[in-house]
Scaffold this motif. Structure first.
Motif, PDB file in Angstrom:
ATOM      1  N   LYS A  27       0.808  -1.234   0.000  1.00 45.33           N
ATOM      2  CA  LYS A  27       0.000   0.000   0.000  1.00 45.33           C
ATOM      3  C   LYS A  27       0.834   1.274   0.000  1.00 45.33           C
ATOM      4  O   LYS A  27       0.307   2.358   0.204  1.00 45.33           O
ATOM      5  N   SER A  64      -6.249  -8.134 -11.111  1.00 41.93           N
ATOM      6  CA  SER A  64      -7.251  -7.761 -10.117  1.00 41.93           C
ATOM      7  C   SER A  64      -8.026  -6.523 -10.552  1.00 41.93           C
ATOM      8  O   SER A  64      -7.465  -5.564 -11.070  1.00 41.93           O
ATOM      9  N   ASP A  66     -10.210  -5.477  -8.029  1.00 40.79           N
ATOM     10  CA  ASP A  66     -10.699  -5.185  -6.679  1.00 40.79           C
ATOM     11  C   ASP A  66     -10.290  -3.763  -6.283  1.00 40.79           C
ATOM     12  O   ASP A  66      -9.110  -3.475  -6.102  1.00 40.79           O
ATOM     13  N   ALA A  67     -11.278  -2.897  -6.132  1.00 40.01           N
ATOM     14  CA  ALA A  67     -11.000  -1.491  -5.791  1.00 40.01           C
ATOM     15  C   ALA A  67     -10.406  -1.352  -4.396  1.00 40.01           C
ATOM     16  O   ALA A  67      -9.787  -0.332  -4.089  1.00 40.01           O
ATOM     17  N   ASN A  68     -10.563  -2.364  -3.546  1.00 38.25           N
ATOM     18  CA  ASN A  68      -9.936  -2.322  -2.220  1.00 38.25           C
ATOM     19  C   ASN A  68      -8.421  -2.499  -2.308  1.00 38.25           C
ATOM     20  O   ASN A  68      -7.690  -2.039  -1.433  1.00 38.25           O
ATOM     21  N   LEU A  69      -7.966  -3.185  -3.354  1.00 37.42           N
ATOM     22  CA  LEU A  69      -6.520  -3.346  -3.560  1.00 37.42           C
ATOM     23  C   LEU A  69      -5.929  -2.126  -4.252  1.00 37.42           C
ATOM     24  O   LEU A  69      -4.896  -1.604  -3.839  1.00 37.42           O
ATOM     25  N   TYR A  70      -6.585  -1.729  -5.344  1.00 41.75           N
ATOM     26  CA  TYR A  70      -6.112  -0.586  -6.127  1.00 41.75           C
ATOM     27  C   TYR A  70      -7.301  -0.040  -6.910  1.00 41.75           C
ATOM     28  O   TYR A  70      -8.145  -0.815  -7.365  1.00 41.75           O
ATOM     29  N   PRO A  71      -7.365   1.282  -7.101  1.00 40.69           N
ATOM     30  CA  PRO A  71      -8.551   1.877  -7.752  1.00 40.69           C
ATOM     31  C   PRO A  71      -8.803   1.424  -9.193  1.00 40.69           C
ATOM     32  O   PRO A  71      -9.928   1.494  -9.675  1.00 40.69           O
ATOM     33  N   TYR A  76      -1.787  -8.124  -9.323  1.00 39.23           N
ATOM     34  CA  TYR A  76      -1.584  -8.326  -7.888  1.00 39.23           C
ATOM     35  C   TYR A  76      -0.614  -9.486  -7.701  1.00 39.23           C
ATOM     36  O   TYR A  76      -0.770 -10.550  -8.296  1.00 39.23           O
ATOM     37  N   GLU A 111       2.442  -7.585  -0.344  1.00 41.66           N
ATOM     38  CA  GLU A 111       1.621  -7.465  -1.538  1.00 41.66           C
ATOM     39  C   GLU A 111       2.247  -6.432  -2.465  1.00 41.66           C
ATOM     40  O   GLU A 111       2.505  -5.306  -2.066  1.00 41.66           O
TER      41      GLU A 111
END
Length: 197
Positions: A27, A64, A66-71, A76, A111
């Motif tokens: 992150k 990915s 997944d917006a929780n990982l990256y916008p 990933y 990650e």
């Protein structure tokens, strides 16, 4: 075990080189540089900052959304140890509580997110990584496969006594034949040939 090393140009053939690829590690955005997907290592460099990562240390990689990982869509990568980027300052800001820093320092994975500027390249980067990772199988997985070759879970082990008895029975069956002998000298077929005249 060293997971990340400082950037070095790959010594193995490079399958894909992608400029303007953003890297996010745990992150923290590290920068935007050039990604090299080679047969032995995944390497990235932004000026003086960079890394080389062995495929043996990659537990998982995927595309990915997944917006929780990256916008936005990204690649990933899960690394099997907690790592720090060589040359990057990881000082924890004073505002971060002790509990947060303890939890972060105890993480046993890292990650890594790769975001090419040209998002049409994401699938190509993923495929190049998949091909190169296949060239570097995990030695533990190979040992498991070799063990499975010699395992036969459905059959009980045969003792030497059982094996010997089984072989003896097969030999007896092969040597025992029911043979019918005819000692008549062929006289009973004379009538068949007499009628042919």
């Amino acid at each position: 075990m060293v997971v990340f090393t400082s950037f070095a140009m790959p010594e193995s053939p490079v399958h894909l080189e992608q400029r303007n690829t953003k890297v996010v590690l745990d992150k923290r955005e590290i920068g935007s540089g050039t990604l090299f997907v080679s047969e032995r290592t995944l390497c990235w460099r932004d000026g003086e900052v960079g890394f080389s990562l062995s495929y043996a240390n990659i537990s998982l990689h995927a595309i990915s959304n997944d917006a929780n990982l990256y916008p936005s869509e990204c690649i990933y990568i899960m690394i099997d140890q907690h790592v720090q980027m060589p040359g990057v300052n990881y000082e924890v800001p004073a505002a971060v509580s002790d509990e947060d820093s303890d939890a972060e320092s105890e993480a046993d994975i890292s990650e890594l997110i790769l975001v090419p500027e040209d998002n049409t390249m994401i699938k190509l980067v993923y495929e190049a990584m998949r091909e190169c990772q296949a060239l570097n199988p995990d030695p533990a997985d190979m040992d498991d496969e070799e063990d499975e070759i010699y395992e036969d879970a459905d059959n009980e082990p045969i003792s030497n006594d059982d094996a010997g008895a089984g072989v003896a029975q097969m030999v007896n069956e092969m040597n025992t034949m029911n043979v019918a002998y005819d000692y008549s000298n062929g006289d009973h077929n004379d009538e068949i040939f007499e009628d042919a005249d």
